[in-house]
Write an enzyme that holds these catalytic residues in place. Structure first.
Site, PDB file in Angstrom:
ATOM      1  N   ASP A  87     -15.344 -27.836  35.297  1.00  0.00           N
ATOM      2  CA  ASP A  87     -14.135 -27.832  36.127  1.00  0.00           C
ATOM      3  C   ASP A  87     -14.429 -28.379  37.522  1.00  0.00           C
ATOM      4  O   ASP A  87     -13.588 -29.027  38.137  1.00  0.00           O
ATOM      5  CB  ASP A  87     -13.567 -26.411  36.214  1.00  0.00           C
ATOM      6  CG  ASP A  87     -13.241 -25.876  34.830  1.00  0.00           C
ATOM      7  OD1 ASP A  87     -12.529 -26.575  34.097  1.00  0.00           O
ATOM      8  OD2 ASP A  87     -13.727 -24.793  34.476  1.00  0.00           O
ATOM      9  N   GLU A 105     -20.592 -21.364  25.923  1.00  0.00           N
ATOM     10  CA  GLU A 105     -21.126 -22.584  26.549  1.00  0.00           C
ATOM     11  C   GLU A 105     -22.424 -22.269  27.293  1.00  0.00           C
ATOM     12  O   GLU A 105     -23.380 -23.048  27.254  1.00  0.00           O
ATOM     13  CB  GLU A 105     -20.100 -23.172  27.521  1.00  0.00           C
ATOM     14  CG  GLU A 105     -18.890 -23.786  26.821  1.00  0.00           C
ATOM     15  CD  GLU A 105     -17.824 -24.284  27.781  1.00  0.00           C
ATOM     16  OE1 GLU A 105     -17.125 -25.225  27.423  1.00  0.00           O
ATOM     17  OE2 GLU A 105     -17.689 -23.730  28.887  1.00  0.00           O
TER      18      GLU A 105
HETATM   19  C1  A5P Z   1     -14.260 -24.811  28.772  1.00  0.00           C
HETATM   20  O1  A5P Z   1     -14.266 -23.410  28.867  1.00  0.00           O
HETATM   21  C2  A5P Z   1     -14.621 -25.412  30.088  1.00  0.00           C
HETATM   22  O2  A5P Z   1     -15.858 -24.995  30.568  1.00  0.00           O
HETATM   23  C3  A5P Z   1     -14.494 -26.916  30.064  1.00  0.00           C
HETATM   24  O3  A5P Z   1     -15.711 -27.531  29.786  1.00  0.00           O
HETATM   25  C4  A5P Z   1     -13.965 -27.335  31.389  1.00  0.00           C
HETATM   26  O4  A5P Z   1     -12.777 -26.592  31.633  1.00  0.00           O
HETATM   27  C5  A5P Z   1     -13.669 -28.824  31.457  1.00  0.00           C
HETATM   28  O5  A5P Z   1     -12.612 -29.171  30.617  1.00  0.00           O
HETATM   29  P1  A5P Z   1     -11.943 -30.610  30.674  1.00  0.00           P
HETATM   30  O6  A5P Z   1     -13.000 -31.594  30.311  1.00  0.00           O
HETATM   31  O7  A5P Z   1     -10.831 -30.560  29.661  1.00  0.00           O
HETATM   32  O8  A5P Z   1     -11.430 -30.795  32.064  1.00  0.00           O
END
Ligand code: A5P
Length: 225
Positions: A87, A105
């Protein structure tokens, strides 16, 4: 928006191109990680031999559709390379969890020899400022919110968009987005959040990533972190 989607695809392709034959690959969650997964699927179609380790229902679904052989992190003790989105990224630190998948993750990323972050250029900042997602045991939603407020943060229980009530993660937890404003000391905040009873995992990834692939409208930059 099409420019952003193209930038995400570029970052995803760039990271997928670095995966070696025979690798066990952590598959992150979100739209940019999905672009990387699809690019990896194209390489599998062309003969690359890999095993993908998904971090969510979403990444498992995208990877299965892309034809990537899959294994579960619960059956593995290590991963060669993890590819994931973020993010916000500032230096070697990141905030993750916009998709609510940061617990798995982080399990996958910290089991990986190499962690590649894939983002479009909007995600790269001088200082982390986005709210920090917290995966929280449902019974602790009130006490965690109180502790976050006592730490100077503003807690918001994440509401579902197409369901009444809160978002429930793949693991059955709730999400509290904890806004602290600009984060001066990510490692210190990460340690404090880890100590709050009922917080399963927070979305601060401090020094976890090794390489950053940033997609722009017409290029990709790769940097070591
Ligand atoms: C998932 O929980 C997140 O850690 C995503 O990796 C993060 O929100 C990035 O997502 P986008 O690539 O869709 O922006």
């Amino acid at each position: 928006m099409e420019d952003v989607a193209a930038a995400k695809r570029r970052a995803g392709r760039s990271a997928a191109a670095t995966v070696d034959d025979g690798a066990v690959v952590g598959l992150g969650t979100g739209s940019t990680a999905a672009a990387a997964i699809r690019a990896l699927g194209d390489r599998v179609d062309a003969g690359l031999d890999v095993v993908g380790v998904p971090t969510s229902y979403q990444s498992r679904t995208v990877a299965a559709a892309a034809g990537i052989p899959l294994a579960e992190i619960g059956d593995r003790d290590r991963v060669d390379v993890a590819i994931d989105g973020a993010d916000e990224v500032a230096g070697g630190d990141a905030i993750k969890g916009g998709g609510g998948a940061h617990t798995k993750e982080k399990i996958v990323a910290t089991a990986a020899d190499r962690v590649l972050l894939v983002v479009d250029e909007r995600k790269v900042v001088d200082r982390l400022t986005a709210p920090v997602p917290l995966a929280v045991v449902p019974a602790a939603r009130g006490t965690v919110a109180t502790r976050v407020a006592a730490m100077g943060g503003e807690p918001t229980l994440r509401a579902a968009e197409h369901k009444d009530g809160p978002v429930v993660t793949d693991d059955g937890n709730l999400l509290i987005d904890a806004a602290f404003g600009p984060i001066e000391a990510p490692a210190t905040l990460a340690a404090s959040l880890s100590e709050v009873p009922g917080v399963v995992e927070h979305g601060l990834f401090v020094g976890v990533a090794d390489e950053l692939h940033v997609g722009t409208t017409d290029a990709v930059t790769v940097s070591q972190l």
